[in-house]
Design an enzyme around this catalytic site. Structure first.
Site, PDB file in Angstrom:
ATOM      1  N   CYS A  66       2.278   5.671   9.848  1.00 59.77           N
ATOM      2  CA  CYS A  66       3.421   6.492  10.275  1.00 59.77           C
ATOM      3  C   CYS A  66       3.017   7.932  10.551  1.00 59.77           C
ATOM      4  CB  CYS A  66       4.561   6.410   9.283  1.00 59.77           C
ATOM      5  SG  CYS A  66       4.047   6.464   7.593  1.00 59.77           S
TER       6      CYS A  66
ATOM      7  N   ARG B 289      -0.310   8.845  11.645  1.00 58.95           N
ATOM      8  CA  ARG B 289      -1.448   9.000  12.557  1.00 58.95           C
ATOM      9  C   ARG B 289      -1.672   7.763  13.411  1.00 58.95           C
ATOM     10  NH1 ARG B 289      -5.454  11.283  10.308  1.00 58.95           N
ATOM     11  NH2 ARG B 289      -4.281  11.806   8.442  1.00 58.95           N
TER      12      ARG B 289
ATOM     13  N   SER C 223      -4.180  13.447   4.515  1.00 61.22           N
ATOM     14  CA  SER C 223      -2.840  12.845   4.445  1.00 61.22           C
ATOM     15  C   SER C 223      -1.763  13.905   4.238  1.00 61.22           C
ATOM     16  CB  SER C 223      -2.770  11.857   3.285  1.00 61.22           C
ATOM     17  OG  SER C 223      -3.670  10.816   3.493  1.00 61.22           O
TER      18      SER C 223
ATOM     19  N   GLN D 296      -2.424   5.021  -0.329  1.00 58.78           N
ATOM     20  CA  GLN D 296      -1.950   4.016   0.629  1.00 58.78           C
ATOM     21  C   GLN D 296      -2.827   3.985   1.882  1.00 58.78           C
ATOM     22  OE1 GLN D 296       2.053   4.663   1.900  1.00 58.78           O
ATOM     23  NE2 GLN D 296       2.369   2.521   2.449  1.00 58.78           N
TER      24      GLN D 296
ATOM     25  N   GLN E 128      -4.449   0.954   4.322  1.00 61.31           N
ATOM     26  CA  GLN E 128      -4.075   0.891   5.738  1.00 61.31           C
ATOM     27  C   GLN E 128      -5.317   0.859   6.640  1.00 61.31           C
ATOM     28  OE1 GLN E 128      -1.505   4.336   5.624  1.00 61.31           O
ATOM     29  NE2 GLN E 128       0.339   3.094   5.826  1.00 61.31           N
TER      30      GLN E 128
ATOM     31  N   ALA F  25      26.225   7.807  -9.776  1.00 61.06           N
ATOM     32  CA  ALA F  25      25.707   6.953  -8.698  1.00 61.06           C
ATOM     33  C   ALA F  25      25.172   7.795  -7.543  1.00 61.06           C
ATOM     34  CB  ALA F  25      26.812   6.026  -8.218  1.00 61.06           C
ATOM     35  N   GLY F  26      24.499   8.883  -7.887  1.00 60.82           N
ATOM     36  CA  GLY F  26      23.964   9.758  -6.831  1.00 60.82           C
ATOM     37  C   GLY F  26      22.824   9.105  -6.050  1.00 60.82           C
TER      38      GLY F  26
ATOM     39  N   MET G  27      19.845  10.351  -5.364  1.00 56.25           N
ATOM     40  CA  MET G  27      18.562  10.530  -6.025  1.00 56.25           C
ATOM     41  C   MET G  27      18.380   9.511  -7.157  1.00 56.25           C
ATOM     42  SD  MET G  27      15.922  12.453  -5.871  1.00 56.25           S
ATOM     43  CE  MET G  27      14.492  12.777  -6.894  1.00 56.25           C
TER      44      MET G  27
END
Lengths: 288, 446
Positions: free
Chosen positions: B58, B60, B118, B125, B129, B199-200, B202
């Site tokens: 996503c 590069r 990155s 990750q 990849q 229930a936010g 975040m």
């Protein structure tokens, strides 16, 4: 525990130098370990540590253990006995250091408690130094030829080693607790520590074992005192050594029954494990 | 005379990343797995002697190419190919695309795989990849000896960087820092209860991280029962009655609060009472509500660990700074790995000339030894052996300096010039033309 009739084995210059070298080995190992742990910053995480970082402290501690073993053999030869030498405080503290080194070796290869192994090293160093000083001063001579005395001393020593481990656990707990409480505001967030729960478990196990051994030591000690009134006098039960030991026994007794006194959980328990060990060391001082 | 100077291999790369291109351009140029495979097959057809790998994430899109001898493709052709593959005019993408050759490519790839390039420094990750991109390319034969070596070395370099510097230590996102702090208190979670209050948005993010800990029980409560039920359904939680909050606090080990309440809903007195009821078992409260749901005095209580959003952000910021401080050390490690690869590439490019040179000199040495042995029949076997050894050592010592000079030349044209001169001066034939393996130079001579 003293017996003036026992042939006394003096600490030679060579033994002193060897003991000092062993003590320095543990301090050097602590430095190696501390540096390696500096790379593991997140609590509960153990990123791979390369072989040389693991090997360096292991070799240095191995060197210390080798020197202690040599010393014990030389003390055995000096005492002309083929049993573990328990002539005086010097021998006793050597054995303490050896037992704790073995615990270090065990912790070293566990994933979550490795940082605790690091904290054991200054403790071993301190015990070695105390042993050397007392050895040089030539104080306190045990009469370990008697089986009751030998059992008493062995349980005292192994119990002390357990409580020393418990004290190390307590210190580690307080550091971890403080770090978690300060929420990233402190600058000494330099090493990974096990989780509070893991440290607490380790401390509890050490204290339970130490308590059992201390109880055994107390029973053998009382048995001797009752059997041989000359040894500690008629009012042995009010001697500072016995009273202090009783306090230590009560402190650790409360710690192993934490479920009955839940208010002692956490940091209070850690403090008590440190205080208990300090009191135990005071018993040694009183016995001088 | 047949030319034995090998076709020089060179590596090139064109690409764009989060620093050089806006997100819409990165999206347009990004390759799906299938699209990357198709593009690589097309590339192989167009430039059959080349090796190629497409790394598309996503952040590069990069096309790596190893060229063997041929003058094509050029970096311009690579840019055009990249743009054409995704249906974009090359002029449009050209301004955002960087082009690199030789050592710069190697250094860049090692930095990318080590996560130095990155968006989140030190994340791991990217390693998987790039591994996948390399394995996909290898599966369709788009990778040859140079890229096998380059990419495998890049993974080794990344491992080295992470092991030596601890670049990936400590989480840098607020949600994962929260989970880290929980791990600092508890050693297991299968016997723990997590209580979510509110229930936010975040809270949802943090819950996803908490689910990974596999706690024994997860419950949610909210003043509005519908919202609580909705959250429970989304994350498979147990929805409970808000009016019994104190009971849930007693039962829980981890409390996550994210309500819209203007006043604290949990006070120090409440927690003090609950701690007694829960026999002073440790309690972790993560308060990510703004304004805060939990009175800050709660943090003073023993065995209670309270974190608000600022605390989590502070830890994340510390971790980011610590990672930043390791960049220079990581670059040093990458420089060493890059130098190793460039040396390998140079040795590979000049290998046939070196081999032919040793073969040629050994041949002369062997012929002379035969003449010597024939003329001195009185020589014992041990004397003959000693003379043979001396002749071999002599060849090795004479050739050591010129061969070292040739293989350590960094400049491509100079290397080709020297290799050509050696071939011409010694009338070298291609190596192994009718000779056995024993003609190869010993390792130590090189």
């Amino acid at each position: 525990m003293s017996n003036p009739a026992e042939p006394y084995t003096h600490l030679s210059i060579l033994q002193f130098a060897t003991a000092l070298a062993a003590a320095v080995s543990f301090l050097a190992a602590f430095w190696f370990e501390f540096r390696a742990l500096g790379r593991q910053r997140s609590a509960g995480q153990s990123p791979p540590v390369n072989a040389s970082e693991r090997l360096s402290p292991a070799l240095v501690v191995g060197n210390g253990v080798f020197l202690i073993t040599l010393l014990l053999i030389s003390r055995m030869v000096d005492a002309r006995r083929m049993t573990l030498p328990l002539s005086d405080y010097f021998d006793a503290f050597l054995l303490l250091a050896l037992v704790l080194s073995m615990l270090w070796g065990y912790l070293q290869w566990t994933r979550h408690l490795r940082a605790l192994a690091t904290f054991l090293l200054p403790m071993i160093f301190a015990l070695m130094v105390v042993g050397i000083v007392l050895g040089l001063a030539g104080v306190r001579h045990f009469g370990a030829h008697n089986p009751w005395v030998a059992a008493h001393i062995a349980s005292v020593l192994l119990g002390t080693a357990s409580f020393a481990a418990g004290c190390v656990g307590g210190i580690a707990y307080l550091l971890a607790d403080r770090r978690l409480k300060k929420r990233g505001r402190i600058g000494w967030d330099l090493f990974a520590l096990p989780s509070l729960a893991s440290i607490e478990k380790f401390t509890r196990h050490a204290i339970v074992l130490g308590f059992a051994l201390l109880t055994l030591a107390a029973i053998t000690g009382i048995f001797r005192a009752v059997r041989d009134p000359q040894l500690m006098g008629q009012h042995w039960y009010v001697s500072p050594k016995v009273l202090l030991t009783a306090v230590v026994w009560l402190v650790y007794g409360s710690l192993i029954n934490i479920r009955l006194v839940p208010v002692l959980r956490g940091a209070r328990c850690a403090w008590l494990s440190i205080i208990g060990f300090m009191l135990l060391m005071t018993v040694f001082v009183v016995m001088l | 005379m047949q030319n034995i100077i090998p076709s020089e291999s060179s590596v090139m790369m064109v690409g764009l990343n989060h620093r050089t291109a806006p997100v819409h351009l990165r999206e347009t140029l990004a390759f799906s797995d299938q699209a990357a495979d198709a593009a690589l097959l097309t590339f192989k057809q167009r430039f059959p002697s080349s090796e190629a790998v497409i790394v598309s994430t996503c952040n590069r899109v990069e096309l790596y190419v190893a060229r063997h001898g041929a003058l094509q493709p050029t970096t311009q052709e690579m840019v055009e190919f990249l743009a054409e593959s995704r249906g974009v005019a090359s002029a449009e993408a050209s301004g955002s695309i960087y082009r690199m050759e030789q050592q710069a490519v190697v250094e860049h790839l090692f930095a990318v795989v080590s996560s130095l390039d990155s968006l989140v420094l030190g994340e791991t990750q990217i390693l998987s990849q790039v591994k996948q991109a390399y394995q996909r390319a290898a599966a369709i034969d788009a990778v040859g000896p140079v890229f096998h070596s380059l990419f495998q070395r890049s993974f080794a370099a990344a491992k080295d960087v992470h092991e030596r510097t601890g670049l990936g230590d400590g989480h840098v996102s607020v949600a994962s820092v929260g989970v880290d702090l929980l791990r600092g208190v508890f050693d297991r979670f299968d016997d723990k209860t997590v209580l979510l209050i509110g229930a936010g948005k975040m809270a949802g993010l943090m819950l996803r991280h908490m689910v990974s800990l596999q706690p024994g029980r997860m419950i949610v409560t909210n003043r509005t029962a519908e919202k609580s039920a909705e959250m429970a359904g989304r994350f498979r939680l147990e929805s409970v009655d808000f009016s019994r909050l104190c009971e849930w606090l007693t039962a829980s080990d981890i409390v996550l609060t994210s309500t819209g309440s203007p006043e604290p809903i949990i006070t120090a007195d409440t927690i003090k009472q609950q701690m007694k009821a829960r026999q002073y078992r440790p309690l972790v409260i993560v308060d990510i509500a703004v304004p805060r749901d939990v009175d800050s005095e709660v943090a003073r209580l023993g065995n209670v660990y309270l974190y608000n959003i600022d605390d989590l952000e502070r830890v994340a910021q510390n971790n980011r700074q610590q990672r930043g401080a390791k960049v220079d050390l990581s670059r040093g490690i990458i420089a060493r790995h890059t130098a190793d690869f460039m040396h390998w590439l140079a040795a590979r490019n000049t290998g046939p000339v070196v081999k032919a040179l040793y073969q040629h000199c050994r041949q002369i040495s062997d012929q002379e030894l035969e003449v010597l042995m024939a003329g001195n029949p009185d020589l014992t076997e041990s004397q003959k052996q000693a003379i043979r050894k001396m002749a071999h050592r002599l060849v090795g010592k004479i050739l050591h300096v010129p061969v070292t000079e040739l293989t350590t030349q960094a400049a491509h044209h100079r290397r080709i010039h020297l290799a050509g001169a050696i071939q011409e001066l010694f009338h070298l034939l291609p190596p192994d033309s009718g000779k056995s393996d024993s003609d190869q130079p010993p390792e130590k001579s090189l």
